[in-house]
Write an enzyme that holds these catalytic residues in place. Structure first.
Site, PDB file in Angstrom:
ATOM      1  CE  LYS A  22      -2.047  -1.108   3.886  1.00 40.23           C
ATOM      2  NZ  LYS A  22      -1.297  -2.350   4.177  1.00 40.23           N
ATOM      3  NE  ARG A  97      -4.548  -1.272   9.723  1.00 43.07           N
ATOM      4  CZ  ARG A  97      -3.422  -0.820   9.177  1.00 43.07           C
ATOM      5  NH1 ARG A  97      -3.382   0.374   8.645  1.00 43.07           N
ATOM      6  NH2 ARG A  97      -2.354  -1.568   9.155  1.00 43.07           N
ATOM      7  NE  ARG A 136       7.130  -2.238   6.373  1.00 45.79           N
ATOM      8  CZ  ARG A 136       5.781  -2.245   6.387  1.00 45.79           C
ATOM      9  NH1 ARG A 136       5.110  -1.791   5.357  1.00 45.79           N
ATOM     10  NH2 ARG A 136       5.142  -2.734   7.410  1.00 45.79           N
ATOM     11  NE  ARG A 169      16.539  -3.567   8.767  1.00 40.53           N
ATOM     12  CZ  ARG A 169      16.368  -4.317   7.667  1.00 40.53           C
ATOM     13  NH1 ARG A 169      15.250  -4.994   7.504  1.00 40.53           N
ATOM     14  NH2 ARG A 169      17.319  -4.394   6.754  1.00 40.53           N
ATOM     15  NE  ARG A 181       1.924  -4.653  11.488  1.00 40.15           N
ATOM     16  CZ  ARG A 181       3.060  -4.448  10.827  1.00 40.15           C
ATOM     17  NH1 ARG A 181       4.193  -4.971  11.281  1.00 40.15           N
ATOM     18  NH2 ARG A 181       3.072  -3.711   9.752  1.00 40.15           N
TER      19      ARG A 181
END
Ligand code: ADP
Ligand code: ADP
Ligand code: ZN
Length: 227
Positions: A22, A97, A136, A169, A181
């Protein structure tokens, strides 16, 4: 009234689990279409860093991989939506969400005589999502997103976008927190797909494809729905 005055700014929603892409795609759409990326995750992290009351309340929930309360999220979202730059049109990244957030957004837009232009679901399988989140990292200066395996800077240690050499990070980007999550996504967020299908604005994209292929598909959708 001229045509310009009646044109409604686009409201695009990127739906998808953590790691779906996203943020990566929202930044690319922002540049290509002149839209504003609005990430509730980024807004919440800024509130945590600034030590505001909302940030203090959100911190532990975010670290555990849970969802921050609708009350807090809606308050920061409304603040951001009240700023003039969003008139260019927005890409909502990570919002809504929950069913409560989606209903609140529908209400907020209806007050302005608007609706959601498109809700685009980025579909990835659960295993890929864990790998994407665990690898990531971002440029500490400009926020450009990278990945240990899938998107390294062209020159090792130097940001492609701004030449910065410091990277960071997220504390919640561990395999363990990613599972929590993902559970929150399946329980609370995935049902929104049906909500937007019901409104006739749902689009789906295979987000297992490369970053460039997903960007190209999203570009076609945005061009079509903004016509
Ligand atoms: P989200 O905002 O949905 O949580 P990100 O855009 O931050 O996801 O992407 C998560 C990680 O996966 C980042 O490290 C990013 O570079 C990488 N990534 C994003 N899209 C893809 C893709 N299509 N293929 C492989 N890696 C990707
Ligand atoms: P990702 O897309 O990788 O899950 P985000 O940056 O969107 O990450 O969100 C990070 C964390 O911030 C979430 O795990 C959650 O705790 C909180 N958060 C972000 N957006 C929302 C939202 N709309 N509602 C509730 N919590 C949110
Ligand atoms: Zn950078």
């Amino acid at each position: 009234m001229d045509a310009q005055a009646t044109t409604k700014p686009a409201v695009l929603i990127l739906l998808g689990p953590p790691g779906a892409g996203k943020g990566t795609q929202a930044r690319m759409l922002e540049q290509r279409f002149g839209l504003i990326q609005l990430s509730t995750g980024d807004l919440l992290r800024a509130a945590v860093a600034a030590g505001t009351p909302a940030g203090l309340a959100a911190k532990a929930v975010m670290e555990a991989g849970g969802l921050v309360s609708d009350e807090i999220v809606l308050a920061i979202l409304k603040d951001r939506m009240a700023q003039p730059d969003v008139k260019a049109g927005v890409i909502l990244d990570g919002f809504p969400r929950t069913a409560g957030q989606a209903a609140a957004l529908d209400g907020l837009l209806a007050e302005a005589g608007q609706g959601v232009t498109a809700a685009i679901s980025l579909e990835v399988d659960d295993a890929a999502m864990i790998a994407r989140v665990a690898g990531r990292f971002t440029c500490a200066d400009c926020g450009e997103g990278y990945h240990d395996e899938f998107k390294l800077p062209v020159e090792a240690g130097t940001c492609d976008k701004c030449g910065g050499t410091a990277f960071k990070r997220r504390a919640d980007d561990t395999a363990e927190t990613a599972r929590a999550r993902l559970e929150a996504y399946h329980a609370q967020t995935a049902p929104l797909i049906a909500h937007y299908r019901g409104l006739g604005v749902l689009e789906t994209v295979d987000a297992m494809d490369s970053i460039a292929a997903v960007a190209s598909e999203l570009g076609s959708i945005v061009t079509r729905v903004s016509a």
